[in-house]
Design a protein around this motif. Structure first.
Motif, PDB file in Angstrom:
ATOM      1  N   PHE A 227       0.778  -1.145   0.119  1.00 55.02           N
ATOM      2  CA  PHE A 227       0.104   0.013   0.063  1.00 55.02           C
ATOM      3  C   PHE A 227       0.662   1.157  -0.101  1.00 55.02           C
ATOM      4  CE2 PHE A 227      -2.611  -3.281   2.058  1.00 55.02           C
ATOM      5  CZ  PHE A 227      -3.457  -3.287   1.400  1.00 55.02           C
ATOM      6  N   ASN A 228       0.343   2.399  -0.533  1.00 50.24           N
ATOM      7  CA  ASN A 228       1.188   3.429  -0.657  1.00 50.24           C
ATOM      8  C   ASN A 228       0.215   4.960  -0.236  1.00 50.24           C
ATOM      9  OD1 ASN A 228      -0.314   3.828  -2.903  1.00 50.24           O
ATOM     10  ND2 ASN A 228       1.349   3.996  -4.519  1.00 50.24           N
ATOM     11  N   MET A 229      -0.874   4.608   0.289  1.00 52.27           N
ATOM     12  CA  MET A 229      -1.592   5.617   0.819  1.00 52.27           C
ATOM     13  C   MET A 229      -2.501   5.307   2.127  1.00 52.27           C
ATOM     14  SD  MET A 229      -3.834   8.324  -1.472  1.00 52.27           S
ATOM     15  CE  MET A 229      -5.334   7.304  -2.040  1.00 52.27           C
ATOM     16  N   LEU A 230      -2.345   6.251   2.966  1.00 50.57           N
ATOM     17  CA  LEU A 230      -3.291   6.142   4.186  1.00 50.57           C
ATOM     18  C   LEU A 230      -4.888   6.850   4.070  1.00 50.57           C
ATOM     19  CD1 LEU A 230      -3.853   5.413   7.378  1.00 50.57           C
ATOM     20  CD2 LEU A 230      -2.819   7.672   7.764  1.00 50.57           C
ATOM     21  N   VAL A 231      -6.067   6.001   4.108  1.00 53.09           N
ATOM     22  CA  VAL A 231      -7.332   6.935   3.876  1.00 53.09           C
ATOM     23  C   VAL A 231      -7.757   7.178   5.241  1.00 53.09           C
ATOM     24  CG1 VAL A 231      -9.538   6.324   2.842  1.00 53.09           C
ATOM     25  CG2 VAL A 231      -7.600   5.854   1.632  1.00 53.09           C
ATOM     26  N   GLN A 232      -8.499   8.103   5.467  1.00 52.45           N
ATOM     27  CA  GLN A 232      -9.232   8.248   6.552  1.00 52.45           C
ATOM     28  C   GLN A 232     -10.685   8.614   5.852  1.00 52.45           C
ATOM     29  OE1 GLN A 232      -8.583  11.725   9.289  1.00 52.45           O
ATOM     30  NE2 GLN A 232     -10.379  12.735   8.542  1.00 52.45           N
ATOM     31  N   ILE A 233     -11.753   7.676   6.743  1.00 54.17           N
ATOM     32  CA  ILE A 233     -13.073   7.735   6.109  1.00 54.17           C
ATOM     33  C   ILE A 233     -14.141   8.214   7.529  1.00 54.17           C
ATOM     34  CG2 ILE A 233     -13.375   5.300   6.789  1.00 54.17           C
ATOM     35  CD1 ILE A 233     -15.058   5.302   4.369  1.00 54.17           C
TER      36      ILE A 233
ATOM     37  N   PRO B 144      -1.143  10.642   0.818  1.00 51.06           N
ATOM     38  CA  PRO B 144      -0.281   9.769  -0.283  1.00 51.06           C
ATOM     39  C   PRO B 144       0.973   9.935  -0.018  1.00 51.06           C
ATOM     40  CG  PRO B 144      -1.143  11.842  -1.074  1.00 51.06           C
ATOM     41  CD  PRO B 144      -1.772  11.460   0.265  1.00 51.06           C
ATOM     42  N   LEU B 145       1.736   8.605  -0.518  1.00 52.14           N
ATOM     43  CA  LEU B 145       3.255   8.525  -0.263  1.00 52.14           C
ATOM     44  C   LEU B 145       3.668   8.902  -1.557  1.00 52.14           C
ATOM     45  CD1 LEU B 145       3.804   5.583   2.055  1.00 52.14           C
ATOM     46  CD2 LEU B 145       3.206   7.935   2.895  1.00 52.14           C
TER      47      LEU B 145
ATOM     48  N   LEU C  11       0.203   5.475  14.442  1.00 50.87           N
ATOM     49  CA  LEU C  11       1.762   5.060  14.462  1.00 50.87           C
ATOM     50  C   LEU C  11       1.828   4.023  13.282  1.00 50.87           C
ATOM     51  CD1 LEU C  11       2.953   4.645  18.150  1.00 50.87           C
ATOM     52  CD2 LEU C  11       2.620   6.638  16.906  1.00 50.87           C
ATOM     53  N   MET C  12       2.859   4.311  12.495  1.00 46.39           N
ATOM     54  CA  MET C  12       3.172   3.205  11.401  1.00 46.39           C
ATOM     55  C   MET C  12       4.425   3.179  10.900  1.00 46.39           C
ATOM     56  SD  MET C  12       0.912   5.898   8.593  1.00 46.39           S
ATOM     57  CE  MET C  12       0.320   6.384  10.162  1.00 46.39           C
TER      58      MET C  12
ATOM     59  N   ALA D  74      -4.270  11.762  13.940  1.00 44.28           N
ATOM     60  CA  ALA D  74      -5.250  10.988  13.425  1.00 44.28           C
ATOM     61  C   ALA D  74      -6.518  11.940  12.925  1.00 44.28           C
ATOM     62  CB  ALA D  74      -5.978   9.985  14.409  1.00 44.28           C
ATOM     63  N   ASP D  75      -6.848  13.179  13.155  1.00 44.29           N
ATOM     64  CA  ASP D  75      -7.554  14.006  12.747  1.00 44.29           C
ATOM     65  C   ASP D  75      -7.190  14.894  11.595  1.00 44.29           C
ATOM     66  OD1 ASP D  75      -6.110  15.593  14.427  1.00 44.29           O
ATOM     67  OD2 ASP D  75      -7.704  16.125  15.794  1.00 44.29           O
ATOM     68  N   ALA D  76      -6.182  14.741  11.166  1.00 42.56           N
ATOM     69  CA  ALA D  76      -5.089  15.497  10.226  1.00 42.56           C
ATOM     70  C   ALA D  76      -4.079  14.709   9.461  1.00 42.56           C
ATOM     71  CB  ALA D  76      -4.616  16.839  10.834  1.00 42.56           C
ATOM     72  N   VAL D  77      -4.812  13.604   8.906  1.00 34.52           N
ATOM     73  CA  VAL D  77      -3.673  12.773   8.180  1.00 34.52           C
ATOM     74  C   VAL D  77      -3.036  13.268   7.052  1.00 34.52           C
ATOM     75  CG1 VAL D  77      -4.853  10.856   9.071  1.00 34.52           C
ATOM     76  CG2 VAL D  77      -5.555  11.582   6.584  1.00 34.52           C
ATOM     77  N   ALA D  78      -3.758  14.296   6.413  1.00 30.83           N
ATOM     78  CA  ALA D  78      -3.337  14.964   5.167  1.00 30.83           C
ATOM     79  C   ALA D  78      -2.094  15.705   5.260  1.00 30.83           C
ATOM     80  CB  ALA D  78      -4.406  15.948   4.369  1.00 30.83           C
ATOM     81  N   LYS D  79      -1.827  16.159   6.586  1.00 29.59           N
ATOM     82  CA  LYS D  79      -0.621  16.862   6.980  1.00 29.59           C
ATOM     83  C   LYS D  79       0.633  15.970   6.958  1.00 29.59           C
ATOM     84  CE  LYS D  79      -0.711  19.331  10.815  1.00 29.59           C
ATOM     85  NZ  LYS D  79      -0.903  19.682  12.363  1.00 29.59           N
ATOM     86  N   GLY D  80       0.454  14.982   6.975  1.00 32.42           N
ATOM     87  CA  GLY D  80       1.535  14.014   7.007  1.00 32.42           C
ATOM     88  C   GLY D  80       2.348  13.776   8.463  1.00 32.42           C
ATOM     89  N   PRO D  81       3.581  13.172   8.588  1.00 32.33           N
ATOM     90  CA  PRO D  81       4.010  12.781   9.882  1.00 32.33           C
ATOM     91  C   PRO D  81       4.365  14.429  10.521  1.00 32.33           C
ATOM     92  CG  PRO D  81       5.420  12.561   8.071  1.00 32.33           C
ATOM     93  CD  PRO D  81       4.344  12.850   7.413  1.00 32.33           C
ATOM     94  N   ILE D  82       4.269  14.070  12.031  1.00 28.30           N
ATOM     95  CA  ILE D  82       4.430  15.170  12.818  1.00 28.30           C
ATOM     96  C   ILE D  82       5.840  14.775  13.339  1.00 28.30           C
ATOM     97  CG2 ILE D  82       2.236  16.160  13.213  1.00 28.30           C
ATOM     98  CD1 ILE D  82       2.460  14.851  16.094  1.00 28.30           C
TER      99      ILE D  82
END
Length: 495
Positions: A388-394, A405-406, A430-431, A451-459
Motif C-alpha cells: 500500500f502507498n496511501m493512508l485513507v481516513q473515512i 499519499p506517499l 503510528l506506522m 489522526a484527525d489531520a492525516v493529510a498533513k503527514g507525519p509530525i
C-alpha cells in the motif's frame, strides 16, 4: 534448499532479514507528543531458514515480535523471534523441516505431529498478557518487557480448540475478549470454536458450531448485542492436502455467508445470511447495532486478494484487475430470510483501524490503507505481493474522505491508533513506512501522524538504522497497561 527463492515472497519488502537486535534512544525528527506513552508491538514474518519448496509463500515465515517503546518523546526498539516449537526444531536442525504452507503432509517425517504454527500475524494484548498469534494454531505468550517467549497458551488447558484467531475483538466497556478458532477440531474440519475471556484473561465460555464449508475465517466482529462471522469461498480440502496440494483454493462460483448470533447466546441461535458469489474480505473495519439493524463495514473485493489462493482454485486474475471497496453490509434482524443490503462507502483498501473505544459501537471515523494509482508503481512485497502507498481516513456518517499519499517508491504498513485524553482530538496513528533504495533494499521509518489531520503527514519520524521486513498487524499498549501487568507479575512471583 540453502538459498531463498527469488520470488515475490522473498524479495521487495519480503526480503529476509533474520536479525534479532535492539537499540536505545533512536533519532527522532520532529516531536513525539508526551501523551504517546507505551509500546507499539508489531508482528513481522521473517523466515529463519530457506524453505524446502521454491513455491513457498510469505505467510509461512517465522514470526518475529517487534516493539517500539515510546516514553517522554524517546524511542527504543527491539525485535526477537517467537520461539515456537517449529522455530526451535528448525533452529536445532539448521534447516527447514516443515513443508508447504499449512500442509503437514509435506513435512519432513521427523516433525510429524509437531506444532506447525509460526505465530506471525498479530500481537494481541489482553488480561495483562501479550500473545503472538496466527490462526492455524494457538497463540504463544511473550514477555512484553524482554520479548522472550514464555510458551504456547491454552488458558491453562481450558481451551479445547486447536486454533486461535489472529483477530479477537475486545469490548471497550466490559474488557472482555471475544474470539474464535476455525478448523478447531483438526485440519480441514468444519468446526468453529467461539470463545469469551473475561477482562482478567480467564476463559469463561467456549462453544462450537459448524460453518457451511471449510473457509479461511481470518476476521470477525462484535456489536454490543451480536457476534458476526463472515464466511468467504476460499476453501480447504483434506484430499487436496494429502496429495501435497494447497491448503486454500478460491472458489469463484461459491456463495459467501454471514452468521450472526447473540454474543452471549448459544451457537444454536446462529442465523445465516447468504452473500454474493466469489467475493472475499480478510478484514473488517467494525460492526455496530442500530435498532434491529446490524451494520458491518467490510474491506470487500470481487475475488481473493492472495494470488496463490486464486491460482489454486483456477482463478486467473491479475492483481491490478481486482475490484472492490469499503462496503457496508446491513442486516435487518427483525425480518426473516437470507438477504441483506450492500452499499459501497469508500475506496478499495485493507488493514483497517478504528479507535479501540469504538469497538462494536458506531464509529465516527476510521482509517485504512489503499493503493494510490497516481503514486507510481507499487512497491513489491507484503502478504499479497504489492504494498500500500496511501493512508485513507473515512467518516461513514457523512461520506468525507481524506488521504495521506506517499511519494513514489514508498510503502506503508498497517497503523495502530493511540487515543488522546482530549475529547476534541482523535489521537495519533503510528506506522512504519518504507522507502525503496535499491532492488531489494529499503530505508524504514516510524511515523507519528495526527489522526484527525492525516493529510498533513507525519509530525514526527524515527529513522531506523536497519531495514524492516513487511509487518502484518500491530497492537498499541499504554504505559498504564504495561505497568499494571508488570506489577501483577511481581506480586505473583513474590507470592
Amino acid at each position: 534448499m540453502t538459498q531463498f527463492p527469488h520470488t515475490i515472497h522473498f524479495t521487495g519488502t519480503n526480503t529476509p532479514i533474520g536479525v534479532e537486535w535492539s537499540a536505545r534512544n533512536l533519532d527522532v525528527i520532529g516531536t513525539i507528543p508526551e501523551e504517546i506513552d507505551g509500546a507499539f508491538f508489531r508482528a513481522v514474518p521473517d523466515p529463519a531458514m530457506a524453505p524446502i519448496f521454491e513455491d513457498e509463500v510469505a505467510l509461512s515465515a517465522d514470526g518475529m515480535v517487534a516493539k517500539f517503546d515510546i516514553r517522554g518523546g524517546t524511542v527504543d526498539y527491539a525485535i526477537k523471534y517467537v520461539e515456537t516449537e517449529r522455530y526451535l526444531l528448525e533452529k536445532e536442525a539448521r534447516t527447514a523441516l516443515f513443508g508447504r504452507y499449512r500442509n503437514p503432509y509435506t513435512d519432513d517425517p521427523s516433525v510429524a505431529g509437531k506444532d506447525r504454527t509460526v505465530a506471525n500475524t498479530t500481537p494481541v494484548w489482553h488480561g495483562g498478557r501479550l500473545l503472538m498469534t496466527k490462526e492455524d494454531g494457538l497463540g504463544y505468550e511473550v514477555d512484553p518487557e524482554t520479548l522472550e517467549t514464555i510458551g504456547r497458551f491454552d488458558y491453562y488447558g481450558a481451551l479445547k480448540s486447536e486454533t486461535f484467531t489472529a483477530h479477537p475483538r475486545i469490548d471497550p466497556e466490559t474488557g472482555e475478549m471475544f474470539f474464535f478458532g476455525y478448523e478447531a477440531g483438526g485440519l480441514a474440519s468444519l468446526d468453529v470454536a467461539y470463545g469469551i475471556a473475561d477482562k482478567d484473561g480467564n476463559l469463561i465460555s467456549e462453544q462450537w458450531f459448524k460453518q457451511p464449508y471449510c473457509s479461511t475465517i481470518h476476521d470477525f466482529t462484535i456489536t454490543e448485542t451480536y457476534a458476526v462471522f463472515p464466511i468467504f469461498p476460499t476453501t480447504a480440502d483434506l484430499d487436496r492436502l494429502k496429495a501435497g496440494g494447497a491448503h486454500w483454493a478460491h472458489q469463484q462460483d461459491l456463495e459467501s455467508w454471514v452468521g450472526i448470533m447473540p454474543r452471549y447466546g448459544k451457537v444454536e441461535d446462529m442465523r445465516w445470511f447468504k452473500g454474493p458469489k466469489g467475493v472475499s474480505a480478510f478484514h473488517f473495519l467494525n460492526a455496530y447495532d442500530d435498532g434491529d439493524l446490524v451494520h458491518l463495514d467490510v474491506c470487500l473485493s470481487d475475488t481473493c486478494a492472495f494470488g496463490f489462493m486464486r491460482e489454486a482454485g483456477g482463478v486467473e486474475r491479475a492483481q491490478q484487475s481486482i475490484q472492490g471497496g469499503m462496503t457496508r453490509w446491513t442486516f435487518d434482524m427483525s425480518k426473516p430470510g437470507e438477504e441483506f443490503e450492500s452499499r459501497v462507502i469508500g475506496p478499495p483498501g485493507d488493514m483497517p483501524r478504528i479507535p479501540d473505544a469504538s469497538q462494536g459501537r458506531m464509529h465516527r471515523k476510521g482509517w485504512y490503507l489503499t493503493i494510490n494509482p497516481e503514486g507510481g508503481p507499487p512497491v513489491l512485497g507484503g502478504p499479497v505481493g504489492v504494498s500500500f502507498n496511501m493512508l485513507v481516513q473515512i467518516e461513514p456518517g457523512n461520506g468525507r474522505i481524506e488521504a495521506m499519499p506517499l511519494e513514489p517508491g514508498m510503502a506503508i504498513n498497517e497503523p495502530v491508533h493511540v487515543p488522546s485524553s482530549d475529547p476534541d482530538k482523535d489521537g495519533w496513528l503510528l506506522m512504519v513506512v518504507d522507502r525503496q533504495t535499491g532492488e531489494n533494499s529499503f530505508d524504514s521509518e516510524l511515523w507519528v501522524v495526527e489522526a484527525d489531520a492525516v493529510a498533513k503527514g507525519p509530525i514526527a519520524r524515527v529513522p531506523m538504522p536497519l531495514p524492516m521486513r513487511a509487518q502484518v498487524h500491530g497492537w498499541w499498549v499504554s504505559r498504564e497497561q504495561l505497568d499494571k501487568a508488570k506489577a501483577r507479575k511481581a506480586q505473583a512471583a513474590a507470592a
